[in-house]
Write an enzyme that holds these catalytic residues in place. Structure first.
Site, PDB file in Angstrom:
ATOM      1  N   THR A 192     -53.488 -30.311  39.007  1.00  0.00           N
ATOM      2  CA  THR A 192     -52.138 -30.508  39.523  1.00  0.00           C
ATOM      3  C   THR A 192     -51.697 -29.313  40.349  1.00  0.00           C
ATOM      4  OG1 THR A 192     -51.166 -29.585  37.493  1.00  0.00           O
ATOM      5  CG2 THR A 192     -51.440 -31.984  37.611  1.00  0.00           C
ATOM      6  N   ASN A 248     -48.384 -27.241  41.067  1.00  0.00           N
ATOM      7  CA  ASN A 248     -47.055 -27.028  40.522  1.00  0.00           C
ATOM      8  C   ASN A 248     -46.110 -26.609  41.640  1.00  0.00           C
ATOM      9  OD1 ASN A 248     -47.118 -26.859  37.228  1.00  0.00           O
ATOM     10  ND2 ASN A 248     -49.087 -26.324  38.144  1.00  0.00           N
ATOM     11  N   GLU A 278     -45.141 -31.166  38.411  1.00  0.00           N
ATOM     12  CA  GLU A 278     -46.590 -31.122  38.551  1.00  0.00           C
ATOM     13  C   GLU A 278     -47.057 -32.339  39.342  1.00  0.00           C
ATOM     14  OE1 GLU A 278     -47.940 -28.850  34.472  1.00  0.00           O
ATOM     15  OE2 GLU A 278     -47.651 -31.021  34.384  1.00  0.00           O
TER      16      GLU A 278
END
Length: 304
Positions: free
Chosen positions: A173, A175, A235
């Site tokens: 992911t 952020n 995320e």
């Protein structure tokens, strides 16, 4: 008979301990009916997805109405329904609740209470009937999981996360810095969204790294892995394999089109990972819809 039934195109799941007058299970009484005996909240996910969930004379008995609706939302698909009914009406049911609140901990919601109850859930109330001897609330998962205010635009730099190992789980992911998104996040329910994302990758990176891609985004506190009082994060899992593993400091643009589900605390990482894979599969399908593709093609947020 008080029961919760989940109907698919091929069979029906009765999700309470129901039996016919001969003492046999519903499977014996009705040919072609598949049953599962137990608490609806414990219904295994492999029993879904389903097309309609009918909760007749049972909704007020759930310990948590929100938990029941969250469970229902994970079994349904866009434009599918939940039917919540009682043949004796809401007034009669209120008397039952007042006589035995331990067995019937909740009253049936009125229309205003439904609006509050559905906040932060992927449902809309499409039909409501409150008559002396009939109560019906018909909920629907919106087409494309659309939610009020969609599409929502987000753009912020990529920052370091909490190091929970999303890359090791196979779902890396990016952020987004929550600072510039603070006011926007106050308006968004915590949960999982789907939409489009574009990274402002350097010119030396492949063209595909600068293109717009499908994404799944989690907004919230990640209850399954939160080590304490950690702040909310944004995320974004982008459905593209980038040429570089890290892109901290680069600007990320995102458009959230659908709200798939609220945040859920799972019993472990494997259960969380299984649901994440389901969310990704849902996003892939929903973003192939013509309306979703049009946002990708036309939205001015994305740099061409």
């Amino acid at each position: 008979m008080s029961t919760t039934c989940c109907r698919s195109r091929h069979f029906c799941h009765a999700a309470v301990g129901a039996s016919c007058r001969h003492g046999n299970t519903l499977a014996v009484c009705f040919a072609g009916v598949r049953t599962w005996i137990g608490d609806f909240l414990d219904l295994p996910h492999y029993m879904g997805p389903v097309d309609c969930i009918c909760m007749n004379a049972v909704f007020g008995n759930f310990y948590s109405l929100e938990a029941a609706l969250i469970k229902a939302s994970t079994l349904l698909q866009p434009e599918d329904h939940v039917v919540i009914s009682h043949p004796m009406g809401r007034s009669w049911h209120t008397q039952l609740h007042e006589r035995d609140p331990q067995v019937v901990p909740h009253q049936l919601p009125d229309k205003q209470q439904w609006q509050k109850l559905l906040h932060g859930l992927p449902f809309e109330l499409v039909t409501y009937r409150d008559e002396p001897e009939l109560y019906v609330a018909l909920l629907q998962v919106p087409k494309g999981y659309r939610f009020p205010g969609a599409p929502i635009l987000l753009h912020s730099k990529v920052v370091a996360g909490f190091g929970r190992g999303s890359r090791q789980l196979g779902v890396p992911t990016a952020n987004m810095d929550p600072g510039p998104l603070h006011e926007l996040l106050q308006q968004l329910p915590n949960g999982v969204y789907c939409g489009w994302a574009q990274l402002e990758a350097p010119e030396v990176w492949p063209d595909a790294d600068r293109a717009v891609h499908k994404m799944v985004m989690n907004v919230g506190r990640r209850p399954t892995v939160n080590a304490g009082d950690e702040a909310s994060t944004v995320e974004v899992h982008i459905l593209h394999e980038y040429s570089q593993e890290e892109f901290y400091g680069l600007m990320l643009h995102a458009v959230a089109l659908g709200f798939i589900r609220p945040e859920i605390r799972f019993s472990g990482l494997q259960q969380l990972l299984s649901r994440i894979k389901t969310d990704i599969g849902i996003a892939k399908v929903q973003l192939d819809d013509a309306d979703a593709v049009a946002v990708n093609d036309q939205h001015p947020l994305f740099k061409q």
